[in-house]
Write a protein that holds these residues in place. Structure first.
Motif, PDB file in Angstrom:
ATOM      1  N   ILE A  98      72.590 -63.747 -59.978  1.00  0.00           N
ATOM      2  CA  ILE A  98      71.327 -62.763 -59.968  1.00  0.00           C
ATOM      3  C   ILE A  98      72.074 -61.455 -59.170  1.00  0.00           C
ATOM      4  O   ILE A  98      71.683 -60.218 -59.417  1.00  0.00           O
ATOM      5  CB  ILE A  98      70.188 -63.454 -59.023  1.00  0.00           C
ATOM      6  CG1 ILE A  98      69.730 -64.470 -59.954  1.00  0.00           C
ATOM      7  CG2 ILE A  98      69.083 -62.443 -58.630  1.00  0.00           C
ATOM      8  CD1 ILE A  98      68.747 -65.512 -59.180  1.00  0.00           C
ATOM      9  N   TYR A 100      74.829 -60.205 -59.205  1.00  0.00           N
ATOM     10  CA  TYR A 100      75.623 -59.417 -59.972  1.00  0.00           C
ATOM     11  C   TYR A 100      74.855 -58.874 -60.764  1.00  0.00           C
ATOM     12  O   TYR A 100      75.352 -57.404 -61.024  1.00  0.00           O
ATOM     13  CB  TYR A 100      76.372 -60.751 -60.897  1.00  0.00           C
ATOM     14  CG  TYR A 100      77.680 -60.304 -61.648  1.00  0.00           C
ATOM     15  CD1 TYR A 100      78.753 -59.237 -61.180  1.00  0.00           C
ATOM     16  CD2 TYR A 100      77.432 -60.248 -63.242  1.00  0.00           C
ATOM     17  CE1 TYR A 100      79.638 -58.722 -61.912  1.00  0.00           C
ATOM     18  CE2 TYR A 100      78.757 -59.852 -63.788  1.00  0.00           C
ATOM     19  CZ  TYR A 100      79.505 -59.186 -63.217  1.00  0.00           C
ATOM     20  OH  TYR A 100      80.579 -58.555 -64.292  1.00  0.00           O
ATOM     21  N   GLY A 101      73.888 -59.071 -61.425  1.00  0.00           N
ATOM     22  CA  GLY A 101      72.856 -58.461 -62.110  1.00  0.00           C
ATOM     23  C   GLY A 101      72.302 -57.353 -61.636  1.00  0.00           C
ATOM     24  O   GLY A 101      72.278 -56.147 -62.018  1.00  0.00           O
ATOM     25  N   MET A 102      71.972 -57.527 -60.265  1.00  0.00           N
ATOM     26  CA  MET A 102      71.393 -56.406 -59.330  1.00  0.00           C
ATOM     27  C   MET A 102      72.246 -55.511 -59.138  1.00  0.00           C
ATOM     28  O   MET A 102      71.967 -54.218 -59.147  1.00  0.00           O
ATOM     29  CB  MET A 102      70.992 -56.954 -58.095  1.00  0.00           C
ATOM     30  CG  MET A 102      69.521 -57.826 -58.118  1.00  0.00           C
ATOM     31  SD  MET A 102      69.624 -58.734 -56.706  1.00  0.00           S
ATOM     32  CE  MET A 102      69.094 -57.368 -55.290  1.00  0.00           C
ATOM     33  N   ALA A 103      73.522 -55.696 -58.970  1.00  0.00           N
ATOM     34  CA  ALA A 103      74.614 -54.788 -58.911  1.00  0.00           C
ATOM     35  C   ALA A 103      74.918 -53.980 -59.684  1.00  0.00           C
ATOM     36  O   ALA A 103      75.320 -52.819 -59.772  1.00  0.00           O
ATOM     37  CB  ALA A 103      75.826 -55.386 -58.040  1.00  0.00           C
ATOM     38  N   ARG A 104      74.762 -54.500 -61.118  1.00  0.00           N
ATOM     39  CA  ARG A 104      74.962 -53.646 -62.344  1.00  0.00           C
ATOM     40  C   ARG A 104      73.836 -53.075 -62.789  1.00  0.00           C
ATOM     41  O   ARG A 104      74.020 -52.282 -64.053  1.00  0.00           O
ATOM     42  CB  ARG A 104      75.604 -54.639 -63.406  1.00  0.00           C
ATOM     43  CG  ARG A 104      76.315 -55.786 -62.810  1.00  0.00           C
ATOM     44  CD  ARG A 104      77.788 -55.830 -63.839  1.00  0.00           C
ATOM     45  NE  ARG A 104      78.680 -55.071 -63.144  1.00  0.00           N
ATOM     46  CZ  ARG A 104      79.704 -54.486 -63.881  1.00  0.00           C
ATOM     47  NH1 ARG A 104      79.622 -54.634 -64.898  1.00  0.00           N
ATOM     48  NH2 ARG A 104      80.905 -53.947 -63.025  1.00  0.00           N
ATOM     49  N   ALA A 105      72.676 -53.306 -62.370  1.00  0.00           N
ATOM     50  CA  ALA A 105      71.487 -52.674 -62.887  1.00  0.00           C
ATOM     51  C   ALA A 105      71.649 -51.056 -62.475  1.00  0.00           C
ATOM     52  O   ALA A 105      72.305 -50.720 -61.580  1.00  0.00           O
ATOM     53  CB  ALA A 105      70.158 -53.326 -62.111  1.00  0.00           C
ATOM     54  N   PRO A 106      70.616 -50.675 -63.570  1.00  0.00           N
ATOM     55  CA  PRO A 106      70.631 -49.024 -63.447  1.00  0.00           C
ATOM     56  C   PRO A 106      70.533 -48.562 -61.665  1.00  0.00           C
ATOM     57  O   PRO A 106      69.503 -49.324 -61.160  1.00  0.00           O
ATOM     58  CB  PRO A 106      69.718 -48.450 -64.107  1.00  0.00           C
ATOM     59  CG  PRO A 106      69.552 -49.731 -65.222  1.00  0.00           C
ATOM     60  CD  PRO A 106      69.884 -50.949 -64.530  1.00  0.00           C
ATOM     61  N   GLN A 107      71.012 -47.501 -61.313  1.00  0.00           N
ATOM     62  CA  GLN A 107      70.952 -47.326 -60.226  1.00  0.00           C
ATOM     63  C   GLN A 107      69.413 -47.113 -59.486  1.00  0.00           C
ATOM     64  O   GLN A 107      69.140 -47.494 -58.344  1.00  0.00           O
ATOM     65  CB  GLN A 107      71.442 -45.740 -59.611  1.00  0.00           C
ATOM     66  CG  GLN A 107      71.731 -45.710 -58.505  1.00  0.00           C
ATOM     67  CD  GLN A 107      72.792 -46.508 -57.764  1.00  0.00           C
ATOM     68  OE1 GLN A 107      73.780 -46.626 -58.494  1.00  0.00           O
ATOM     69  NE2 GLN A 107      72.784 -46.855 -56.681  1.00  0.00           N
ATOM     70  N   TRP A 109      66.710 -48.723 -60.299  1.00  0.00           N
ATOM     71  CA  TRP A 109      65.962 -50.157 -60.104  1.00  0.00           C
ATOM     72  C   TRP A 109      66.465 -50.749 -58.884  1.00  0.00           C
ATOM     73  O   TRP A 109      65.714 -51.626 -58.478  1.00  0.00           O
ATOM     74  CB  TRP A 109      66.714 -50.963 -61.474  1.00  0.00           C
ATOM     75  CG  TRP A 109      66.210 -50.634 -62.738  1.00  0.00           C
ATOM     76  CD1 TRP A 109      65.644 -49.646 -62.971  1.00  0.00           C
ATOM     77  CD2 TRP A 109      66.324 -51.297 -64.005  1.00  0.00           C
ATOM     78  NE1 TRP A 109      65.288 -49.550 -64.524  1.00  0.00           N
ATOM     79  CE2 TRP A 109      65.739 -50.663 -64.997  1.00  0.00           C
ATOM     80  CE3 TRP A 109      66.844 -52.772 -64.146  1.00  0.00           C
ATOM     81  CZ2 TRP A 109      65.795 -51.264 -66.181  1.00  0.00           C
ATOM     82  CZ3 TRP A 109      67.017 -53.054 -65.389  1.00  0.00           C
ATOM     83  CH2 TRP A 109      66.105 -52.353 -66.546  1.00  0.00           C
ATOM     84  N   GLN A 110      67.726 -50.308 -58.505  1.00  0.00           N
ATOM     85  CA  GLN A 110      68.098 -51.116 -57.207  1.00  0.00           C
ATOM     86  C   GLN A 110      67.101 -51.470 -56.084  1.00  0.00           C
ATOM     87  O   GLN A 110      67.050 -52.258 -55.445  1.00  0.00           O
ATOM     88  CB  GLN A 110      69.304 -50.611 -56.746  1.00  0.00           C
ATOM     89  CG  GLN A 110      70.511 -50.441 -57.870  1.00  0.00           C
ATOM     90  CD  GLN A 110      71.824 -50.994 -57.758  1.00  0.00           C
ATOM     91  OE1 GLN A 110      71.991 -51.413 -56.642  1.00  0.00           O
ATOM     92  NE2 GLN A 110      72.354 -51.250 -58.812  1.00  0.00           N
ATOM     93  N   LEU A 113      64.646 -53.951 -56.978  1.00  0.00           N
ATOM     94  CA  LEU A 113      65.139 -55.260 -57.101  1.00  0.00           C
ATOM     95  C   LEU A 113      65.367 -55.585 -55.785  1.00  0.00           C
ATOM     96  O   LEU A 113      65.079 -56.934 -55.489  1.00  0.00           O
ATOM     97  CB  LEU A 113      66.475 -55.120 -58.075  1.00  0.00           C
ATOM     98  CG  LEU A 113      66.249 -54.898 -59.399  1.00  0.00           C
ATOM     99  CD1 LEU A 113      67.645 -54.815 -59.997  1.00  0.00           C
ATOM    100  CD2 LEU A 113      65.484 -56.012 -60.230  1.00  0.00           C
ATOM    101  N   LEU A 115      63.810 -54.930 -52.929  1.00  0.00           N
ATOM    102  CA  LEU A 115      62.662 -55.465 -52.319  1.00  0.00           C
ATOM    103  C   LEU A 115      62.076 -56.716 -52.977  1.00  0.00           C
ATOM    104  O   LEU A 115      61.504 -57.434 -52.184  1.00  0.00           O
ATOM    105  CB  LEU A 115      61.520 -54.277 -52.693  1.00  0.00           C
ATOM    106  CG  LEU A 115      60.120 -54.246 -52.155  1.00  0.00           C
ATOM    107  CD1 LEU A 115      60.022 -53.949 -50.711  1.00  0.00           C
ATOM    108  CD2 LEU A 115      59.183 -53.454 -52.862  1.00  0.00           C
ATOM    109  N   GLU A 186      78.057 -54.665 -54.414  1.00  0.00           N
ATOM    110  CA  GLU A 186      77.496 -53.215 -54.689  1.00  0.00           C
ATOM    111  C   GLU A 186      78.498 -52.197 -54.456  1.00  0.00           C
ATOM    112  O   GLU A 186      78.574 -51.039 -55.023  1.00  0.00           O
ATOM    113  CB  GLU A 186      76.161 -52.999 -53.937  1.00  0.00           C
ATOM    114  CG  GLU A 186      75.176 -52.016 -54.346  1.00  0.00           C
ATOM    115  CD  GLU A 186      75.131 -50.997 -53.037  1.00  0.00           C
ATOM    116  OE1 GLU A 186      75.290 -51.223 -51.824  1.00  0.00           O
ATOM    117  OE2 GLU A 186      74.620 -49.841 -53.484  1.00  0.00           O
ATOM    118  N   ASP A 190      84.069 -49.786 -59.715  1.00  0.00           N
ATOM    119  CA  ASP A 190      84.126 -50.047 -60.955  1.00  0.00           C
ATOM    120  C   ASP A 190      85.223 -49.990 -61.812  1.00  0.00           C
ATOM    121  O   ASP A 190      85.789 -50.303 -62.665  1.00  0.00           O
ATOM    122  CB  ASP A 190      82.935 -49.517 -61.928  1.00  0.00           C
ATOM    123  CG  ASP A 190      81.645 -50.358 -61.711  1.00  0.00           C
ATOM    124  OD1 ASP A 190      81.663 -51.406 -61.272  1.00  0.00           O
ATOM    125  OD2 ASP A 190      80.360 -49.968 -61.894  1.00  0.00           O
TER     126      ASP A 190
END
Lengths: 295, 273
Positions: A98, A100-107, A109-110, A113, A115, A186, A190
């Motif tokens: 989870i 990991y997914g958050m860290a890779r999500a589009p800026q 959304w962060q 997510l 929150l 985060e 990359d």
């Protein structure tokens, strides 16, 4: 002015944190009696020096010996450690993907997510544990769904078992695991992953050799944040666990409220603290090292 | 470039479903007409009605609110003082003990904190009630406040306060006019944290509350011990609703504030450059 500033919070903590703790220590060395309060103090300061000498002469670790003589207590300590350890491992397995997914999500959304992870933390702990009672019971929603799909033929007994305790701990402490891992991932650059792949690493290889080591501090912090409170947990084993779920927080509670054996309850508390000191010191070291690296 | 794969999307979806489904189910079932909590028998708000007619719940809610407001306010004052001592005061006798006492309650199991405070209150003959719960909650939440505030104080430029002192401010005025407005966001979030911790606490309150004062978590715990109850579902829904509205509003406000600050800084940079 400065003295007053130091004195007020200092005295407050001395009176309401240190002194109560010393009282627990003292009572853990007292004898049980049938009275109110149900213990006989062994240390009597009003007698001055003679009282202190009598205290040390009569000092026995009777309640601590009692703890070793009865199976219940050391089994409860061991099973608390085991439950905390296993649920920490599961929380890591659930939380890492989870984070990991958050860290890779589009800026963009962060923030949302983040929150969404923090929101359950502000919601009542008790209610979040309670919400699983309706899900896990024999006629509960989970069993209904599984029966409907046809995976099982008869309802599973989940509530009041150790499985329910694991689920409860993983569920309530998940945000504590996700947040530090997310914070570590985060910050990751990359281009390091690209470099690893350019140098012939597979994607999975790059994950194990670059991403995981770089998020190590977050993993360690998250594990301690779950493990330390899970050992002394009371609400989860008493609502979701069964009569055979042994956890030391619950034993202490019952010793105090049901058996009214204050000296033994105090001895249970002191040993619980001694067990907790090791992970707490390790956690402090990890945090300090982290600050030095960043600072 | 970040690569957001199918694996990431799946783990996020499953993860947030796991975090939120139990609470959503609780909310849905609070509107269930049936007393049997697991059977759906149509929409109804009767459990909310019963909840609001239940004097015991209303009394407990009132006690909980009083305890939370008083204890978090005292904890914010004490915790902010402690943070200033930790960050600013340099060396003094007993500093190690002081910082130990600030950090220890954060990792102390609640059962031990509760037990030790109860033994103290009995030892000094203090009757258990609202006062003892307030004392207990203030003690552990002031430590959380001081951690939150001191993290903000560390990054605070002390020369601003020194400038105020040079310009003739008294130390108290310098704190009130310069330091406090700058650390205010941390003080406010410290208060909110203390308030939530107090609302939420079952274990410490159970030890320190007497028969004269019952808090909402104690009441909830004793009614769900034997199983699911529709009234508690209704109560949970209300509590989840309040928290969700509060957290979302707070995040929108802080987002707007940081946006404005950004604009101000840009404007200032243009004006000076």
């Amino acid at each position: 002015m400065r003295r007053l500033l130091i004195a007020i919070p200092y005295l407050w903590l001395l009176a309401l944190f240190l002194v109560p703790f010393l009282i627990v220590l003292k009572i853990s060395l007292s004898d049980v009696v049938l009275a109110i309060p149900p213990y006989a103090p062994t240390l009597d300061l009003s007698e001055g020096w003679a009282g202190i000498k009598a205290f040390f002469a009569a000092l026995d670790f009777e309640n601590y010996w009692f703890l070793t003589s009865d199976d219940l207590y050391w089994k409860a300590y061991l099973s608390s450690l085991q439950i905390a350890l296993i649920s920490t491992a599961i929380t890591l397995l659930v939380g890492y993907p989870i984070a990991y997914g958050m860290a890779r999500a589009p800026q963009e959304w962060q923030a949302t997510l983040l929150l969404l992870v923090i929101l359950p933390f502000w919601t009542s702990f008790l209610i979040r544990v309670y919400s699983w009672m309706g899900i896990l019971s024999t006629e509960g929603i989970l069993n209904q769904v599984l029966l409907f799909i046809g995976i099982i033929d008869e309802p599973l007994t989940l509530l009041n078992t150790n499985t329910a305790v694991y689920i409860g701990i993983v569920y309530t402490y998940l945000p504590f695991m996700i947040l530090p891992i997310y914070a570590a991932l985060e910050k990751m650059d990359d281009s390091l992953l690209e470099a690893a792949e350019d140098l012939g690493c597979s994607r999975i290889g790059a994950f194990w050799l670059v991403t995981v080591p770089l998020s190590r501090s977050g993993i360690v912090a998250g594990c301690f944040l779950v493990f330390i409170p899970a050992i002394g947990e009371f609400v989860i084993p008493s609502l979701l666990g069964g009569s055979r779920t042994l956890m030391i927080g619950k034993v202490l509670w019952e010793e105090f409220f049901n058996n009214r054996d204050w000296p033994v309850a105090s001895a249970v508390a002191i040993i619980l603290l001694l067990i907790l000191i090791i992970p707490i010191i390790l956690f402090q070291r990890n945090q300090q090292k982290q600050r030095e690296v960043e600072g | 470039m970040r690569r957001f794969s199918w694996f990431n999307a799946t783990s996020l979806t499953l993860g947030f479903a796991f975090l939120y489904l139990p609470m959503i189910l609780l909310i849905v079932y609070s509107f269930n007409a049936s007393k049997l909590v697991t059977v759906w028998a149509g929409f109804s708000t009767q459990w909310y009605g019963e909840l609001f007619r239940d004097e015991a719940f209303l009394d407990a809610a009132w006690v909980t609110l009083q305890v939370a407001v008083i204890s978090s306010t005292i904890a914010t004052v004490l915790g902010t003082m402690a943070a200033i001592v930790l960050v600013r005061s340099g060396r003094f006798v007993g500093r190690t003990l002081f910082s130990g006492m600030i950090y220890a309650p954060l990792v102390m199991p609640e059962v031990i904190t509760g037990l030790s405070l109860l033994l103290l209150f009995i030892g000094i003959g203090l009757d258990r009630g609202v006062l003892t719960i307030v004392l207990a909650h203030t003690t552990f939440s002031m430590c959380y406040v001081s951690v939150v505030v001191s993290s903000r104080l560390v990054s605070f430029d002390q020369s601003l306060e020194e400038a105020a002192l040079d310009l003739g401010c008294s130390p108290f005025d310098a704190f009130r006019l310069v330091t406090l407005p700058i650390i205010a966001p941390a003080v406010i979030s410290g208060w909110l944290l203390a308030f939530t911790l107090s609302l939420d606490d079952l274990v410490i309150a159970s030890f320190t509350a007497g028969p004269s004062a019952t808090t909402l978590p104690i009441k909830i715990f004793s009614s769900v011990r034997l199983g699911v109850s529709p009234e508690i579902n209704a109560l949970s829904t209300i509590m989840i609703g309040i928290v969700a509205v509060g957290v979302i509003t707070a995040s929108l406000i802080s987002k707007r504030a940081s946006l404005r600050q950004q604009q101000d800084e840009q404007a200032a940079a243009r004006a000076t450059g």
